[in-house]
Design a protein around this motif. Structure first.
Motif, PDB file in Angstrom:
ATOM      1  N   VAL A 105      43.586  40.219  28.201  1.00  0.00           N
ATOM      2  CA  VAL A 105      43.644  41.691  28.181  1.00  0.00           C
ATOM      3  C   VAL A 105      43.598  42.177  26.734  1.00  0.00           C
ATOM      4  CG1 VAL A 105      45.064  43.714  28.707  1.00  0.00           C
ATOM      5  CG2 VAL A 105      44.926  41.842  30.347  1.00  0.00           C
ATOM      6  N   SER A 106      44.368  41.539  25.861  1.00  0.00           N
ATOM      7  CA  SER A 106      44.387  41.922  24.451  1.00  0.00           C
ATOM      8  C   SER A 106      42.989  41.896  23.864  1.00  0.00           C
ATOM      9  CB  SER A 106      45.245  40.943  23.634  1.00  0.00           C
ATOM     10  OG  SER A 106      46.595  41.161  23.859  1.00  0.00           O
ATOM     11  N   PHE A 107      42.310  40.781  24.105  1.00  0.00           N
ATOM     12  CA  PHE A 107      40.980  40.673  23.508  1.00  0.00           C
ATOM     13  C   PHE A 107      40.053  41.755  24.026  1.00  0.00           C
ATOM     14  CE2 PHE A 107      36.549  39.453  23.858  1.00  0.00           C
ATOM     15  CZ  PHE A 107      36.240  39.421  22.517  1.00  0.00           C
ATOM     16  N   LEU A 145      43.116  56.529  36.204  1.00  0.00           N
ATOM     17  CA  LEU A 145      43.704  56.084  37.471  1.00  0.00           C
ATOM     18  C   LEU A 145      43.196  54.687  37.833  1.00  0.00           C
ATOM     19  CD1 LEU A 145      43.669  59.358  39.601  1.00  0.00           C
ATOM     20  CD2 LEU A 145      45.637  58.207  38.564  1.00  0.00           C
ATOM     21  N   LEU A 146      41.933  54.440  37.502  1.00  0.00           N
ATOM     22  CA  LEU A 146      41.365  53.118  37.772  1.00  0.00           C
ATOM     23  C   LEU A 146      42.140  52.043  37.008  1.00  0.00           C
ATOM     24  CD1 LEU A 146      39.036  51.768  39.298  1.00  0.00           C
ATOM     25  CD2 LEU A 146      37.647  52.010  37.238  1.00  0.00           C
ATOM     26  N   ILE A 147      42.547  52.365  35.762  1.00  0.00           N
ATOM     27  CA  ILE A 147      43.362  51.416  34.985  1.00  0.00           C
ATOM     28  C   ILE A 147      44.635  51.090  35.763  1.00  0.00           C
ATOM     29  CG2 ILE A 147      44.705  51.101  32.862  1.00  0.00           C
ATOM     30  CD1 ILE A 147      42.697  53.061  31.531  1.00  0.00           C
ATOM     31  N   PHE A 148      45.265  52.127  36.323  1.00  0.00           N
ATOM     32  CA  PHE A 148      46.505  51.897  37.057  1.00  0.00           C
ATOM     33  C   PHE A 148      46.252  51.123  38.351  1.00  0.00           C
ATOM     34  CE2 PHE A 148      47.908  55.365  34.274  1.00  0.00           C
ATOM     35  CZ  PHE A 148      49.044  54.750  33.766  1.00  0.00           C
ATOM     36  N   VAL A 149      45.075  51.344  38.942  1.00  0.00           N
ATOM     37  CA  VAL A 149      44.732  50.552  40.129  1.00  0.00           C
ATOM     38  C   VAL A 149      44.698  49.065  39.764  1.00  0.00           C
ATOM     39  CG1 VAL A 149      42.885  50.022  41.775  1.00  0.00           C
ATOM     40  CG2 VAL A 149      43.508  52.397  41.310  1.00  0.00           C
ATOM     41  N   PHE A 150      44.093  48.769  38.623  1.00  0.00           N
ATOM     42  CA  PHE A 150      44.039  47.372  38.188  1.00  0.00           C
ATOM     43  C   PHE A 150      45.439  46.813  37.954  1.00  0.00           C
ATOM     44  CE2 PHE A 150      39.530  48.126  36.959  1.00  0.00           C
ATOM     45  CZ  PHE A 150      39.006  47.080  37.700  1.00  0.00           C
ATOM     46  N   MET A 151      46.301  47.636  37.356  1.00  0.00           N
ATOM     47  CA  MET A 151      47.663  47.165  37.126  1.00  0.00           C
ATOM     48  C   MET A 151      48.373  46.911  38.455  1.00  0.00           C
ATOM     49  SD  MET A 151      48.597  49.610  33.909  1.00  0.00           S
ATOM     50  CE  MET A 151      50.217  49.039  33.557  1.00  0.00           C
ATOM     51  N   GLY A 152      48.133  47.789  39.415  1.00  0.00           N
ATOM     52  CA  GLY A 152      48.731  47.595  40.735  1.00  0.00           C
ATOM     53  C   GLY A 152      48.226  46.318  41.394  1.00  0.00           C
ATOM     54  N   LEU A 153      46.913  46.092  41.313  1.00  0.00           N
ATOM     55  CA  LEU A 153      46.341  44.878  41.892  1.00  0.00           C
ATOM     56  C   LEU A 153      46.978  43.645  41.277  1.00  0.00           C
ATOM     57  CD1 LEU A 153      42.531  45.754  42.049  1.00  0.00           C
ATOM     58  CD2 LEU A 153      44.088  45.396  43.967  1.00  0.00           C
ATOM     59  N   SER A 195      40.386  34.937  35.087  1.00  0.00           N
ATOM     60  CA  SER A 195      40.370  36.194  35.824  1.00  0.00           C
ATOM     61  C   SER A 195      39.397  37.182  35.193  1.00  0.00           C
ATOM     62  CB  SER A 195      41.772  36.794  35.830  1.00  0.00           C
ATOM     63  OG  SER A 195      41.702  38.121  36.284  1.00  0.00           O
ATOM     64  N   GLY A 196      38.700  37.896  36.050  1.00  0.00           N
ATOM     65  CA  GLY A 196      37.777  38.912  35.558  1.00  0.00           C
ATOM     66  C   GLY A 196      38.449  40.265  35.381  1.00  0.00           C
ATOM     67  N   MET A 197      39.722  40.327  35.818  1.00  0.00           N
ATOM     68  CA  MET A 197      40.390  41.622  35.809  1.00  0.00           C
ATOM     69  C   MET A 197      40.565  42.228  34.407  1.00  0.00           C
ATOM     70  SD  MET A 197      43.597  42.565  38.128  1.00  0.00           S
ATOM     71  CE  MET A 197      43.438  41.601  39.610  1.00  0.00           C
ATOM     72  N   PRO A 198      40.962  41.416  33.412  1.00  0.00           N
ATOM     73  CA  PRO A 198      41.114  42.007  32.070  1.00  0.00           C
ATOM     74  C   PRO A 198      39.827  42.679  31.586  1.00  0.00           C
ATOM     75  CG  PRO A 198      42.109  39.848  32.101  1.00  0.00           C
ATOM     76  CD  PRO A 198      41.415  40.011  33.418  1.00  0.00           C
ATOM     77  N   PHE A 199      38.704  42.017  31.842  1.00  0.00           N
ATOM     78  CA  PHE A 199      37.426  42.566  31.394  1.00  0.00           C
ATOM     79  C   PHE A 199      37.133  43.881  32.102  1.00  0.00           C
ATOM     80  CE2 PHE A 199      32.782  42.798  32.094  1.00  0.00           C
ATOM     81  CZ  PHE A 199      32.377  42.893  30.777  1.00  0.00           C
ATOM     82  N   LEU A 200      37.323  43.889  33.421  1.00  0.00           N
ATOM     83  CA  LEU A 200      37.025  45.107  34.183  1.00  0.00           C
ATOM     84  C   LEU A 200      37.984  46.228  33.805  1.00  0.00           C
ATOM     85  CD1 LEU A 200      36.357  43.416  37.632  1.00  0.00           C
ATOM     86  CD2 LEU A 200      34.678  44.286  35.999  1.00  0.00           C
ATOM     87  N   MET A 201      39.251  45.869  33.613  1.00  0.00           N
ATOM     88  CA  MET A 201      40.215  46.900  33.258  1.00  0.00           C
ATOM     89  C   MET A 201      39.881  47.500  31.893  1.00  0.00           C
ATOM     90  SD  MET A 201      44.343  46.777  33.343  1.00  0.00           S
ATOM     91  CE  MET A 201      44.749  46.237  31.718  1.00  0.00           C
ATOM     92  N   SER A 202      39.455  46.641  30.966  1.00  0.00           N
ATOM     93  CA  SER A 202      39.068  47.171  29.661  1.00  0.00           C
ATOM     94  C   SER A 202      37.846  48.057  29.776  1.00  0.00           C
ATOM     95  CB  SER A 202      38.793  46.035  28.687  1.00  0.00           C
ATOM     96  OG  SER A 202      39.930  45.253  28.564  1.00  0.00           O
ATOM     97  N   GLY A 203      36.978  47.734  30.717  1.00  0.00           N
ATOM     98  CA  GLY A 203      35.844  48.610  30.974  1.00  0.00           C
ATOM     99  C   GLY A 203      36.325  50.000  31.370  1.00  0.00           C
ATOM    100  N   ALA A 204      37.353  50.037  32.205  1.00  0.00           N
ATOM    101  CA  ALA A 204      37.921  51.330  32.604  1.00  0.00           C
ATOM    102  C   ALA A 204      38.535  52.039  31.393  1.00  0.00           C
ATOM    103  CB  ALA A 204      38.980  51.124  33.686  1.00  0.00           C
ATOM    104  N   PHE A 205      39.193  51.279  30.519  1.00  0.00           N
ATOM    105  CA  PHE A 205      39.736  51.860  29.289  1.00  0.00           C
ATOM    106  C   PHE A 205      38.619  52.476  28.439  1.00  0.00           C
ATOM    107  CE2 PHE A 205      43.876  49.753  29.689  1.00  0.00           C
ATOM    108  CZ  PHE A 205      44.686  50.649  29.018  1.00  0.00           C
ATOM    109  N   PHE A 206      37.530  51.710  28.320  1.00  0.00           N
ATOM    110  CA  PHE A 206      36.409  52.181  27.511  1.00  0.00           C
ATOM    111  C   PHE A 206      35.862  53.486  28.096  1.00  0.00           C
ATOM    112  CE2 PHE A 206      31.890  52.457  26.614  1.00  0.00           C
ATOM    113  CZ  PHE A 206      31.840  52.217  25.252  1.00  0.00           C
TER     114      PHE A 206
END
Lengths: 97, 650, 200
Positions: free
Chosen positions: B141-143, B614-622, B584-595
């Motif tokens: 996630v950091s990266f 909200l999508l970021i929070f969805v990822f956190m929930g998942l 996991s692909g989640m960090p990459f997708l979540m960062s996409g939402a951040f971007f």
């Protein structure tokens, strides 16, 4: 059962923190100097924070307690420096107003 | 101000930016086509994008850092090119403002930081005998947050316009009134996103180093680089929240009409400068301390001696970490605060030179009577000592508040901090890059090309920056896009430009060396090509995914070195199955939402920005509901891998 | 995964211990974050321009309600963790539900407070004082809001999966977070409201 669910320590801690809040109210109910008021607020706030940290958050229970104390100590150092340093630089030591 | 820069979505009327845009599109397309043609998309996704392996994450950090070094370097060349001659017309004032801003931001936050964090990622777990960092998923996630921030910052020059208020973005210049383009929105939001990633890195590495060291490795038996990483990450944890707040307040002032740094309704413009440097000065030590660690490793390795004064090194680093939080106001002595404030900060600033001086003597005494081998990383380390000392001494000059009124915001200051940051950070990461490259890839970079690059870079650096000291003392201020011939600044600026070109050539040699070595360099079988001291050299190169087949047991500092000399093993026990975290692909997708959220927020498109948030929070929930316990590598598989890599290690 | 039976569930695996330590360090960062917000607030608290001052807008009754709600919620989540350590899943869940309801109540009163301010003409754009006040309160309020969602997610997991090393670990970490928000509130209560209303 009630005794088991409501341990004495927690109940005492809760009453203590409520009491501290009431004591803090003294600064607006009684007439006192700024220094006196700030002194009371500092003591009551720090005491309450300690109740939370030591009693409710169990900071001293794990083998990492020294790390945790260092961590909080470091954070407080940075926090105090940021607050007092900012006031020192931007207000107390500011020439041009 | 240039009106054609305002309120424009795509920047199409600047030939240079247009050319850059076309080359980005062409480059991007060719990468896309290449990946598709060679069917590498799956490989990229499985092995890199979803990876939680600290080594691969480190490599990706360094790759981005090298690309950013190129971008920031082009900015630097343009600046030096513009000022090479009086009244030069290469850049207009606005474009020059944008370029010195992006140069500063990119070099500090998107080049130095990721380079350092990349080396940290590759080396630290290996040095402490761990299988990965404490939170591998968080590391990913950091990266990706860092990458999202870097991407967002870099698209600003084609979409909407770059920030133009300097890397320190002082108010009121950075306010909506004086910087009406979206440039500074980009600044605030991209640094915010990247900074979140950095904060997570900080927490991750503090826990990793405190809790995951090999059995027997007490704190005082850790390699010096690991110590420097620990201290650095402690500073990150406590300094980055200040930046988070400062940037949030900037965003609110610019986009929500709050009055923090306003010039009316009680606002205080210099409060920004104050907050910025409360974070900014510790930040300097965040990029310098790991460099000190790198030099310590390299110098003791190539002097064939243990590090002189280990304890004093540690104590001085701890002292620096605390002192770094109490010197910030020396960045704005001339703001107008009283004598008392300036005196206090003068004294603390001079104090911080003491532990730094202690370290210089430690390195010198480590070299004393050593059997020195002059490898490329060692050359950079040796050059660092005198050059950095010049930077340090001029720093003490600047620390004197009354004298600073003379130097403030002149080229003297610019020369000073380049003399600190280039030997202090850039030389260190290049030295570390050469030093640890064989660990990651299994072969060394070519020494001849490495040394050629070193001489180019070191000499050109001095040619480029020493004249700036003199120019500054002669009165040339920083950030001026041009000057008249009668000032007499011309010749020294031309000299500086020549040095800048030389530096550019040096970096091209470095990249060419990379290419040459990948193709022709002999593969290294030993895993320990430099005959080095710490644990990372105890395993194979390239390092297997689990790092160590058996976790080494430590009883002293440099245990690997002594085990090597005494022909001992660091662990005689049989193999065990190894627990590893899953990708996991989640960090990459979540960062996409951040971007995406950041990009929409830059333009104040609030509804899509909220949707993406909200999508970021969805990822956190998942993530919260996910049950992932990693996987095991069986004993048979470990044995097979070890055999393939050339036998038992440790 | 190695489970150490001698430790409470939330500490029982190595991963769990790492997570608890990591979260404490995160709280250290949070202290730095709120300290910065306090620094900004203290710097700007008397710079209200043409807008209202602290004395003019602060009212104690809603603040006292907020304080009591949050202090009580901190107490109940402490009891929740205590029940968890006794293995009493139902009691633990009940205490967590009470905590979240109290948190929701706190948030309701805080929103009411903000609406009152705005109705009195004190918005976040009015003056530097109000910008800093509302940002400090808002950051704390957002933390509480986030905590409500987070706590609910954990509660659902405990209900579905029972008290496992994983869910116990999450619950414990959430309790640290909640207690921390209480600590921050104590400082807001003392150094924003009480200090602001002190008669000098």
């Amino acid at each position: 059962m009630m005794k088991q669910l409501f341990p004495k320590q927690h109940v005492m801690g809760f009453i203590f923190s409520l009491a501290l809040s009431v004591v803090a109210l003294a600064v607006i109910t009684f007439d006192m100097s700024y220094k006196m008021g700030m002194g009371i607020l500092l003591v009551t706030a720090l005491a309450q924070a300690s109740v939370q940290l030591l009693l409710f958050m169990h900071i001293g229970e794990s083998e990492d307690r020294r790390t945790l104390y260092t961590n909080i100590g470091y954070a407080l150092f940075v926090g105090v420096v940021t607050i007092l340093g900012t006031l020192f630089t931007m207000i107390w030591g500011y020439q041009i107003r | 101000m240039d009106t054609h820069h305002e309120q424009q979505f795509l920047i199409l009327n600047e030939p240079m930016i247009l050319a850059a845009m076309i080359s980005i599109v062409v480059g991007g397309l060719s990468i896309f086509i290449g990946l598709t043609y060679f069917k590498k998309w799956g490989y990229l996704w499985r092995e890199w994008i979803t990876t939680v392996d600290h080594k691969k994450i480190g490599v990706m950090y360094i790759l981005v850092a090298l690309i950013m070094l190129f971008r920031g370097g082009v900015d630097a060349l343009l600046m030096r090119g513009q000022t090479a001659m009086p009244e030069n017309g290469l850049l207009d004032a606005q474009h020059y403002n944008e370029i010195f801003t992006t140069h500063g931001v990119i070099m500090i936050l998107f080049m130095a930081m990721p380079f350092i964090i990349g080396l940290m990622n590759v080396v630290t777990p290996l040095q402490i005998g761990a299988r990965d960092v404490a939170f591998p998923r968080l590391n990913s996630v950091s990266f990706w947050l860092f990458a999202a921030g870097a991407g967002l910052f870099n698209i600003s020059f084609i979409i909407g316009g770059s920030p133009d208020a300097g890397w320190s973005a002082y108010f009121p210049l950075a306010s909506l009134e004086f910087s009406p383009t979206v440039g500074n929105n980009y600044y605030a939001l991209s640094l915010q996103i990247a900074g979140l990633g950095t904060l997570m890195t900080g927490i991750n590495f503090v826990v990793t180093i405190l809790k995951m060291r090999a059995p027997g490795m007490t704190l005082m038996k850790m390699p010096m680089f690991t110590w420097s990483v620990l201290i650095t990450n402690v500073i990150i944890v406590f300094a980055f929240p200040v930046l988070t707040v400062a940037l949030a307040l900037m965003t609110m002032d610019r986009q929500f009409g709050t009055k923090f740094f306003a010039m009316q309704d009680g606002g205080m413009d210099m409060l920004w400068a104050n907050l910025f440097w409360v974070w900014g000065h510790p930040e300097v030590y965040i990029v310098i301390l790991p460099a000190f660690g790198i030099y310590s490793e390299i110098i003791s390795t190539f002097a064939r001696k243990n590090l002189y004064g280990y304890k004093s090194m540690v104590i001085s680093m701890v002292a620096i970490s605390l002192l770094s939080f109490v010197v910030w106001a020396h960045h704005f002595y001339t703001m107008g605060h009283g004598v008392m404030v300036n005196s206090v900060f003068s004294i603390t600033t001079m104090l911080i030179a003491v532990p730094t001086g202690v370290k210089i003597f430690n390195w010198l005494l480590t070299l004393h009577k050593g059997k020195i081998s002059f490898t490329t990383p060692m050359l950079y380390s040796l050059a660092f000592i005198p050059i950095f000392t010049i930077g340090g001494v001029t720093g003490v000059m600047l620390a004197m508040a009354s004298a600073d009124y003379q130097y403030h915001n002149t080229m003297f200051l610019v020369a000073h901090f380049h003399y600190v940051l280039i030997p202090g950070t850039v030389f260190a990461v290049i030295a570390g890059f050469h030093f640890w490259f064989p660990k990651v890839f299994g072969f060394r970079l070519n020494e001849k090309l490495g040394k050629l690059g070193f001489w180019f870079i070191t000499i050109s650096f001095n040619v480029a920056f020493f004249p700036l000291f003199i120019l500054g003392l002669n009165g040339m201020t920083r950030r001026m896009y041009t000057y008249s011939e009668s000032t007499g600044y011309g010749p020294l600026n031309m000299l500086s430009f020549i040095g800048a070109v030389g530096l550019g050539i040096g970096f091209i040699i470095l990249v060419y060396n990379l290419y040459w070595s990948i193709r022709y360099s002999p593969r290294d079988e030993s895993g320990d090509p430099w005959d080095a001291r710490s644990l990372e050299w105890a395993t194979h190169s390239p390092v297997p995914v689990y790092n160590f087949a058996k976790v080494p047991k430590i009883n002293e500092l440099d245990a690997f070195w002594f085990a090597k000399k005494n022909n001992e093993s660091l662990n005689d026990e049989p193999y065990e199955k190894i627990h590893m975290p899953s990708n996991s692909g989640m960090p990459f997708l979540m960062s996409g939402a951040f971007f995406a959220a950041g990009f929409c927020a830059v333009f104040s498109w609030w509804i899509p920005a909220i949707v993406f948030t909200l999508l970021i929070f969805v990822f956190m929930g998942l993530r919260s509901f996910e049950q992932d316990h990693g996987y095991y590598i069986s004993v048979e598989e470990v044995e097979r891998t070890e055999r393939e890599l050339g036998g038992d290690k440790e | 995964m190695k489970v150490d039976e001698t430790l409470p569930l939330e500490y029982s695996t190595e991963e769990n211990q790492l997570k608890i330590l990591g979260f404490w360090i995160f709280l250290g960062a949070e202290i730095a974050l709120f300290s910065t917000l306090f620094a900004v607030y203290f710097t700007l608290e008397n710079r209200f321009g043409t807008g209202p001052s602290a004395q003019e807008i602060f009212h104690m009754p809603p603040v006292m309600i907020e304080t009591i709600l949050l202090l009580t919620s901190s107490f109940t989540i402490g009891l929740g963790i205590h029940a968890m350590r006794l293995g009493l899943k139902k009691a633990m869940m009940a205490f967590f539900v009470i905590t979240l309801v109290l948190g929701l109540g706190f948030l309701g009163v805080e929103i009411y407070e903000f609406v009152t301010y705005v109705n009195e003409g004190a918005t976040i754009q009015t003056s530097a004082f109000l910008s800093s006040l509302m940002t400090l309160l808002g950051t704390h309020g957002l933390h509480v809001t986030f905590g409500l969602f987070w706590g609910t997610a954990i509660l659902l997991q405990v209900r579905k999966r029972g008290l496992t090393p994983e869910t116990a670990n999450k619950s414990f970490i959430f309790s640290l977070y909640w207690h921390f928000l209480d600590v921050v509130w104590i400082f807001i209560f003392s150094f924003v409201y009480l200090k602001g209303l002190m008669v000098l």
